[in-house]
Design a protein around this motif. Structure first.
Motif, PDB file in Angstrom:
ATOM      1  N   TYR A   1       0.846  -1.196   0.000  1.00 11.99           N
ATOM      2  CA  TYR A   1       0.000   0.000   0.000  1.00 11.99           C
ATOM      3  C   TYR A   1       0.876   1.238   0.000  1.00 11.99           C
ATOM      4  O   TYR A   1       1.858   1.331   0.747  1.00 11.99           O
ATOM      5  CB  TYR A   1      -0.908   0.005   1.228  1.00 11.99           C
ATOM      6  CG  TYR A   1      -1.703   1.276   1.377  1.00 11.99           C
ATOM      7  CD1 TYR A   1      -2.836   1.502   0.600  1.00 11.99           C
ATOM      8  CD2 TYR A   1      -1.318   2.259   2.296  1.00 11.99           C
ATOM      9  CE1 TYR A   1      -3.571   2.680   0.736  1.00 11.99           C
ATOM     10  CE2 TYR A   1      -2.048   3.426   2.434  1.00 11.99           C
ATOM     11  CZ  TYR A   1      -3.170   3.635   1.647  1.00 11.99           C
ATOM     12  OH  TYR A   1      -3.879   4.794   1.773  1.00 11.99           O
TER      13      TYR A   1
ATOM     14  N   PRO B   1       0.373   5.432   0.344  1.00 13.26           N
ATOM     15  CA  PRO B   1      -0.613   6.484   0.632  1.00 13.26           C
ATOM     16  C   PRO B   1      -0.912   7.390  -0.559  1.00 13.26           C
ATOM     17  O   PRO B   1      -1.996   7.966  -0.650  1.00 13.26           O
ATOM     18  CB  PRO B   1       0.038   7.272   1.776  1.00 13.26           C
ATOM     19  CG  PRO B   1       0.991   6.313   2.410  1.00 13.26           C
ATOM     20  CD  PRO B   1       1.482   5.433   1.305  1.00 13.26           C
TER      21      PRO B   1
ATOM     22  N   ASN C   1      -6.715   2.538   3.795  1.00 16.50           N
ATOM     23  CA  ASN C   1      -5.653   1.526   3.781  1.00 16.50           C
ATOM     24  C   ASN C   1      -6.314   0.154   3.868  1.00 16.50           C
ATOM     25  O   ASN C   1      -6.363  -0.474   4.924  1.00 16.50           O
ATOM     26  CB  ASN C   1      -4.697   1.753   4.952  1.00 16.50           C
ATOM     27  CG  ASN C   1      -3.425   0.925   4.835  1.00 16.50           C
ATOM     28  OD1 ASN C   1      -3.366  -0.039   4.069  1.00 16.50           O
ATOM     29  ND2 ASN C   1      -2.410   1.299   5.585  1.00 16.50           N
TER      30      ASN C   1
ATOM     31  N   GLU D   1      -9.852   2.017   8.986  1.00 14.94           N
ATOM     32  CA  GLU D   1      -8.807   1.761   8.001  1.00 14.94           C
ATOM     33  C   GLU D   1      -9.387   1.659   6.594  1.00 14.94           C
ATOM     34  O   GLU D   1      -8.780   2.112   5.623  1.00 14.94           O
ATOM     35  CB  GLU D   1      -8.045   0.471   8.345  1.00 14.94           C
ATOM     36  CG  GLU D   1      -7.219   0.553   9.610  1.00 14.94           C
ATOM     37  CD  GLU D   1      -6.104   1.580   9.523  1.00 14.94           C
ATOM     38  OE1 GLU D   1      -5.677   1.909   8.398  1.00 14.94           O
ATOM     39  OE2 GLU D   1      -5.678   2.066  10.588  1.00 14.94           O
TER      40      GLU D   1
ATOM     41  N   HIS E   1       1.971  -5.238   6.744  1.00 13.43           N
ATOM     42  CA  HIS E   1       0.747  -4.932   7.487  1.00 13.43           C
ATOM     43  C   HIS E   1       0.615  -5.823   8.720  1.00 13.43           C
ATOM     44  O   HIS E   1       0.234  -5.346   9.800  1.00 13.43           O
ATOM     45  CB  HIS E   1      -0.472  -5.095   6.580  1.00 13.43           C
ATOM     46  CG  HIS E   1      -0.344  -4.360   5.283  1.00 13.43           C
ATOM     47  ND1 HIS E   1      -0.217  -2.991   5.213  1.00 13.43           N
ATOM     48  CD2 HIS E   1      -0.307  -4.798   3.988  1.00 13.43           C
ATOM     49  CE1 HIS E   1      -0.115  -2.616   3.955  1.00 13.43           C
ATOM     50  NE2 HIS E   1      -0.166  -3.694   3.192  1.00 13.43           N
TER      51      HIS E   1
END
Length: 284
Positions: free
Chosen positions: A38, A40, A249, A243, A53
């Motif tokens: 991921y 941003p 995310n 999230e 994660h």
């Protein structure tokens, strides 16, 4: 495979297809998503995979606190539901008509109202100017802060989950012949001994089933913690929601959700094994 052996598979086929399409496939897609990288700036990187994660979830004290709060609240709700629901189911099973039907309707009535409506109702009762604090002021105890605390979440969850404890225990009690209790009492066994040696082993499977249902639903509850816990008192489901929809995310949200699923399974299977072991010993 003969026709007689294939018949069960043909009969269960539609249910298996539905189970696969609505549960297994989304769960598999969520698992794959939890390993996606991921950024941003650009979002989910579908072609890149990482363990970042899960490492973030398992190494950050913030998430430890969230999971601890989720499980101790769920455990407390389960204990209260057992303490209240099991005697309530016992009384319900001993009632005659029409009181049994009336009490059963009272037990099931919360299920007829939306969880959101019930949450708003509790927010009005437990608020600073709510009915509970108004009663406390009358007796001189002053206003007590209950809304947006663990107390409000536990009270509302008990209200929501209690039917899921009462019904399994009541169903188990339907299999108990009242003549067995009367026979024990006629042999000069005390009511407590009769309850411990005759009734409790019979209702233990119902208590086990109800406990697993209540704990699982409480640990994954979203509406009650979100509305009565506020923004500061977070549980795992509210963090997953944040999230996905606030931080965007998705991989981290998927990782948290799957961690909750695995932790739930570990706790529930361990509890199931413990209670079943004691149940077999009591029968032996």
């Amino acid at each position: 495979m003969s026709a007689s052996k294939a018949t069960p598979w043909w009969l269960s086929g539609p249910a298996l297809v539905l189970f696969t399409a609505l549960l297994l496939v989304p769960l598999l897609l969520t698992t794959v998503l939890s390993f996606n990288a991921y950024d941003p700036a650009t979002g989910v990187k579908a072609g890149e995979f990482t363990l970042e994660h899960y490492a973030h979830v398992f190494t950050d004290d913030y998430y430890y606190g969230i999971f601890w709060r989720t499980f101790w609240i769920s455990g407390l709700v389960t204990l209260i539901c057992v303490a209240v629901g099991a005697p309530e189911a016992y009384i319900l099973s001993r009632m005659g008509k029409p009181w049994r039907s009336i009490l059963l309707l009272v037990v099931l009535a919360p299920l007829l109202v939306s969880v959101v409506v019930r949450a708003f109702g509790w927010s009005m009762l437990l608020g600073p100017e709510g009915l509970v604090n108004s009663g406390l002021k009358l007796v001189g105890l002053g206003p007590v802060r209950m809304l947006y605390t663990e107390v409000a979440v536990v009270v509302a969850l008990v209200h929501v989950m209690l039917p899921f404890m009462v019904i399994p225990v009541w169903t188990s009690l339907q299999k108990l012949d009242p003549g067995v209790e009367n026979a024990a009492l006629s042999l000069r066994a005390s009511p407590f001994t009769t309850l411990r040696r005759i009734v409790l082993p019979q209702v233990l499977p119902g208590i086990l089933s109800g406990s697993l249902i209540v704990f699982g639903l409480s640990a994954s509850a979203f509406a009650i913690p979100g509305l009565l816990g506020g923004r500061r008192l977070k549980m795992v489901a509210t963090v997953v929601y944040d999230e996905y929809l606030h931080e965007l995310n998705w991989p981290l949200g998927a990782a948290i959700a799957l961690t909750l699923l695995v932790a739930n399974l570990v706790v529930m299977l361990s509890y199931n094994r413990l209670v079943e072991g004691r149940y077999k010993k009591s029968l032996g």
